[in-house]
Design a protein around this motif. Structure first.
Motif, PDB file in Angstrom:
ATOM      1  N   GLY A 116     -13.720  17.874  -8.792  1.00  0.00           N
ATOM      2  CA  GLY A 116     -13.745  18.681 -10.002  1.00  0.00           C
ATOM      3  C   GLY A 116     -12.497  19.532 -10.082  1.00  0.00           C
ATOM      4  O   GLY A 116     -12.052  20.093  -9.079  1.00  0.00           O
ATOM      5  N   LEU A 117     -11.919  19.597 -11.264  1.00  0.00           N
ATOM      6  CA  LEU A 117     -10.756  20.462 -11.473  1.00  0.00           C
ATOM      7  C   LEU A 117     -11.083  21.380 -12.641  1.00  0.00           C
ATOM      8  O   LEU A 117     -11.296  20.915 -13.766  1.00  0.00           O
ATOM      9  CB  LEU A 117      -9.509  19.615 -11.778  1.00  0.00           C
ATOM     10  N   ASP A 124      -7.527  24.063 -17.986  1.00  0.00           N
ATOM     11  CA  ASP A 124      -7.292  23.702 -19.375  1.00  0.00           C
ATOM     12  C   ASP A 124      -6.831  22.254 -19.435  1.00  0.00           C
ATOM     13  O   ASP A 124      -5.800  21.897 -18.864  1.00  0.00           O
ATOM     14  CB  ASP A 124      -6.217  24.637 -19.943  1.00  0.00           C
ATOM     15  N   LEU A 125      -7.592  21.420 -20.124  1.00  0.00           N
ATOM     16  CA  LEU A 125      -7.245  20.000 -20.151  1.00  0.00           C
ATOM     17  C   LEU A 125      -5.904  19.736 -20.815  1.00  0.00           C
ATOM     18  O   LEU A 125      -5.243  18.738 -20.518  1.00  0.00           O
ATOM     19  CB  LEU A 125      -8.368  19.188 -20.813  1.00  0.00           C
ATOM     20  N   PHE A 126      -5.505  20.652 -21.709  1.00  0.00           N
ATOM     21  CA  PHE A 126      -4.253  20.416 -22.444  1.00  0.00           C
ATOM     22  C   PHE A 126      -3.015  20.593 -21.561  1.00  0.00           C
ATOM     23  O   PHE A 126      -1.939  20.138 -21.905  1.00  0.00           O
ATOM     24  CB  PHE A 126      -4.176  21.312 -23.687  1.00  0.00           C
ATOM     25  N   THR A 127      -3.172  21.260 -20.424  1.00  0.00           N
ATOM     26  CA  THR A 127      -2.052  21.318 -19.478  1.00  0.00           C
ATOM     27  C   THR A 127      -2.294  20.402 -18.279  1.00  0.00           C
ATOM     28  O   THR A 127      -1.385  19.720 -17.831  1.00  0.00           O
ATOM     29  CB  THR A 127      -1.824  22.768 -18.971  1.00  0.00           C
ATOM     30  N   THR A 128      -3.535  20.362 -17.781  1.00  0.00           N
ATOM     31  CA  THR A 128      -3.783  19.584 -16.563  1.00  0.00           C
ATOM     32  C   THR A 128      -3.719  18.073 -16.797  1.00  0.00           C
ATOM     33  O   THR A 128      -3.217  17.344 -15.947  1.00  0.00           O
ATOM     34  CB  THR A 128      -5.164  19.931 -15.954  1.00  0.00           C
ATOM     35  N   VAL A 181     -11.151  20.834  -6.611  1.00  0.00           N
ATOM     36  CA  VAL A 181      -9.757  20.866  -6.187  1.00  0.00           C
ATOM     37  C   VAL A 181      -9.042  21.976  -6.945  1.00  0.00           C
ATOM     38  O   VAL A 181      -9.451  22.345  -8.043  1.00  0.00           O
ATOM     39  CB  VAL A 181      -9.051  19.508  -6.429  1.00  0.00           C
ATOM     40  N   GLY A 182      -7.997  22.499  -6.355  1.00  0.00           N
ATOM     41  CA  GLY A 182      -7.347  23.669  -6.936  1.00  0.00           C
ATOM     42  C   GLY A 182      -6.178  23.343  -7.852  1.00  0.00           C
ATOM     43  O   GLY A 182      -5.710  24.220  -8.584  1.00  0.00           O
ATOM     44  N   SER A 183      -5.705  22.100  -7.799  1.00  0.00           N
ATOM     45  CA  SER A 183      -4.524  21.781  -8.601  1.00  0.00           C
ATOM     46  C   SER A 183      -4.481  20.293  -8.884  1.00  0.00           C
ATOM     47  O   SER A 183      -5.190  19.496  -8.249  1.00  0.00           O
ATOM     48  CB  SER A 183      -3.252  22.161  -7.828  1.00  0.00           C
ATOM     49  N   VAL A 184      -3.628  19.916  -9.818  1.00  0.00           N
ATOM     50  CA  VAL A 184      -3.442  18.506 -10.147  1.00  0.00           C
ATOM     51  C   VAL A 184      -2.901  17.761  -8.925  1.00  0.00           C
ATOM     52  O   VAL A 184      -3.336  16.645  -8.631  1.00  0.00           O
ATOM     53  CB  VAL A 184      -2.507  18.359 -11.368  1.00  0.00           C
ATOM     54  N   GLY A 189      -3.756  13.747  -4.639  1.00  0.00           N
ATOM     55  CA  GLY A 189      -3.862  13.464  -3.205  1.00  0.00           C
ATOM     56  C   GLY A 189      -5.234  12.921  -2.837  1.00  0.00           C
ATOM     57  O   GLY A 189      -5.359  11.938  -2.106  1.00  0.00           O
ATOM     58  N   LYS A 190      -6.278  13.560  -3.365  1.00  0.00           N
ATOM     59  CA  LYS A 190      -7.650  13.133  -3.049  1.00  0.00           C
ATOM     60  C   LYS A 190      -7.920  11.731  -3.590  1.00  0.00           C
ATOM     61  O   LYS A 190      -8.590  10.917  -2.935  1.00  0.00           O
ATOM     62  CB  LYS A 190      -8.668  14.112  -3.652  1.00  0.00           C
ATOM     63  N   LEU A 191      -7.420  11.448  -4.786  1.00  0.00           N
ATOM     64  CA  LEU A 191      -7.662  10.129  -5.375  1.00  0.00           C
ATOM     65  C   LEU A 191      -6.940   9.050  -4.582  1.00  0.00           C
ATOM     66  O   LEU A 191      -7.444   7.937  -4.436  1.00  0.00           O
ATOM     67  CB  LEU A 191      -7.225  10.108  -6.848  1.00  0.00           C
ATOM     68  N   LYS A 192      -5.774   9.387  -4.053  1.00  0.00           N
ATOM     69  CA  LYS A 192      -5.045   8.432  -3.207  1.00  0.00           C
ATOM     70  C   LYS A 192      -5.810   8.196  -1.906  1.00  0.00           C
ATOM     71  O   LYS A 192      -5.978   7.058  -1.468  1.00  0.00           O
ATOM     72  CB  LYS A 192      -3.630   8.933  -2.913  1.00  0.00           C
ATOM     73  N   GLU A 193      -6.307   9.296  -1.315  1.00  0.00           N
ATOM     74  CA  GLU A 193      -7.110   9.179  -0.090  1.00  0.00           C
ATOM     75  C   GLU A 193      -8.327   8.292  -0.315  1.00  0.00           C
ATOM     76  O   GLU A 193      -8.695   7.480   0.539  1.00  0.00           O
ATOM     77  CB  GLU A 193      -7.655  10.570   0.320  1.00  0.00           C
TER      78      GLU A 193
END
Lengths: 308, 252
Positions: free
Chosen positions: A292-293, A296-300, B236-239, B244-248
């Motif tokens: 889960g992330l 804001d979907l418009f940036t992520t 997860v905290g960032s894109v 990384g997780k999806l690659k793992e």
């Protein structure tokens, strides 16, 4: 025991994935005969003949079957029903239109959306938007059923099985096709795609759905949508995933701006890996997502598209 | 033209279904029940046909337990003219199968002679998606399932249907069965004065036996269980971390 399976044929082409998964579900019950009907269906029949587990293919070519109208298709199946114990089809919108009609004409109950075959009379199927799984045992002489293909493995290559042309059935003359509005797309077909990227109400507009489509194209994924997004006009109806839309079980399902109503989860919770991107950290989708992330979907989402 | 609309009393759309501990079914005791959402759309469409002058009378019919009278009152409050309740079960947990429902509806159609039947495409409890198609078969009528648009034109109906590839428009001879999909319309809410008026509208009560229909199920319910659960994963905290997780996981 013999099984008659209505192959999914659209404009002369076989949907091999859906038809093959239905064959995989049913081949333990007996010899599977696949019926391919259409204005042109020979090529579809030859394709069906190479599905592992198919014993025989019947081809009914007639303009009567060109647009998958329920009345002539049901009449054709009922005419053939005498030789078979099970009459089935992959649970597509066409089959959901046709098979209950077939069942009623044979005075038997239809068994829709079979997700597991226990024995020749006993089947599992989801009810209440997948919140319960029911095991039912049919006392009818013939079992008429649709197969929830997302619950079964793809069929391998086999055959080729013999292909036989059959005569068209009666024309009930009750309905006529006027037109189809079908979007052309180079993307994979939603129900058989290995990856699906879906957008929900959070996407905000039809124009902004381009963000979802860009990520899908980067991943080689099909595009899906929640009911809310379709109702709001952001996405066409054939993208809807859920209880009354399509049921998908890809390797990767990315849910973007989708809160996760039970009706949506019913259509995707069997996906292998689920990713959710949503600005609301309390959104129910996070309760079933592997990753889960919150953001804001418009940036992520554009960032994700760029980094893949 | 008279329009007949079958409506079903089901668990409310917003209530999460819970399986009974003994595995005998979904617990419906003390659970909020409402009209099946697809049937609300069907009722709305019938009322709109009447408002446009294409229909003369809207008759709602429900088959099930006696409490389905409440569901019929909702249809009457929305604007149906009269209602028929066919009591076919005593126990709240008994679901009458679509084949038996279609047989009862066939008898109702033969008595009422409607020019059109509009049904919801699917009940959100058993998710069968079958009654309309079965009724069409038993009557030898045409069917237009999963409608997102309906136009009456003389002795035919033009119906746009939601199908896997997009939309399909067909013409069916009347009388016909149409089943309503989500986007056919947005059902109205019944106003308080209309709810009061609905209490005075006629509601006939019948039984399945009145129509000579045997409602014994063809599908014996062996068990009902919860689906395999799916537990929450990680946030997860960032894109970058997500990639990384999806690659793992080997999915990209």
């Amino acid at each position: 025991m013999a099984v008659l399976l209505l192959g999914e044929v659209t404009n002369g082409a076989l949907n091999r994935d859906a038809t093959g998964k239905a064959v995989a579900a049913l081949k333990g019950l007996g010899d599977v005969t696949v019926l391919c009907a259409g204005a042109s269906a020979q090529a579809a029949g030859e394709a069906a003949a190479t599905i592992e587990g198919v014993a025989r293919v019947l081809v009914a070519e007639d303009p009567l079957y060109g647009h998958r109208l329920a009345e002539p298709a049901a009449a054709l199946l009922v005419g053939l029903a005498g030789d078979y114990d099970h009459i089935a089809a992959p649970a597509t919108t066409d089959a959901k239109n046709i098979m209950p009609r077939v069942a009623a004409l044979l005075d038997v109950m239809v068994i829709p959306d079979v997700s597991a075959v226990i024995d020749a009379s006993t089947f599992e199927r989801p009810i209440y938007a997948g919140n319960a799984i029911q095991t039912v045992k049919s006392s009818d002489a013939k079992k008429v059923m649709t197969i929830r293909v997302a619950s079964f493995d793809a069929a391998g290559e086999g055959g080729p099985a013999p292909v036989e042309a059959i005569a068209a059935g009666d024309n009930p003359g009750l309905s006529a096709w006027l037109n189809d509005e079908v979007a052309q797309s180079d993307r994979p077909e939603l129900t058989s795609a290995g990856r699906v990227v879906s957008g929900g109400r959070g996407v905000g507009s039809k124009e902004q759905f381009a963000i979802i489509e860009a990520l899908a194209d980067k991943l080689g994924a099909a595009v899906g949508a929640s009911r809310a997004a379709v109702d709001s006009g952001y996405a066409p109806n054939d993208w809807q995933v859920g209880q009354t839309g399509k049921v998908v079980a890809p390797e990767l399902y990315v849910a973007i701006g989708i809160s996760g109503a039970i009706q949506h989860l019913a259509g995707m919770k069997d996906s292998k890996v689920i990713v959710a991107i949503n600005k609301d950290e309390e959104a129910p989708i996070f309760q079933i997502a592997d990753y889960g992330l919150v953001g804001d979907l418009f940036t992520t989402v554009p960032e994700l598209t760029e980094k893949l | 033209m008279k329009v007949l609309v079958p409506v079903k009393r089901v668990i409310d759309y917003n209530v999460k279904a819970r399986v009974k501990a003994d595995g005998s079914g979904v617990d419906l005791a003390n659970v909020k029940m409402s009209m099946n959402p697809f049937d609300e759309i069907a009722v709305e469409e019938a009322i709109r046909l009447k408002e446009k002058g294409a229909a003369s009378e809207v008759v709602a019919v429900s088959i099930g337990v006696k409490q389905a009278a409440e569901t019929l009152r909702t249809a009457l409050a929305m604007g149906a003219d009269r209602a028929i309740l066919v009591v076919a079960a005593d126990d709240l947990h008994t679901d009458i199968e679509p084949l038996a429902v279609a047989k009862i509806l066939k008898a109702v159609v033969e008595a009422e002679q409607p020019g059109l039947v509009i049904a919801g495409k699917q009940a959100i409890d058993n998710d069968m998606n079958a009654t309309g198609q079965m009724l069409a078969a038993l009557l030898g009528w045409s069917q237009a399932a999963f409608a997102s648009k309906l136009e009456i034109d003389g002795d035919a109906a033009r119906v746009t249907r939601e199908v896997d590839g997009g939309l399909q428009t067909i013409e069916v001879k009347l009388p016909a069965i149409v089943t309503a999909d989500l986007r056919l319309n947005e059902p109205r809410y019944a106003s308080l004065p209309n709810i009061m008026k609905a209490k005075k509208k006629p509601l006939d009560e019948k039984t399945a036996a009145d129509y000579g229909v045997d409602v014994t199920p063809r599908l014996e319910i062996m068990s009902t269980r919860e689906p395999e659960g799916r537990s929450a994963g990680i946030k997860v905290g960032s894109v970058d971390e997500l990639v990384g997780k999806l690659k793992e996981a080997g999915v990209i």
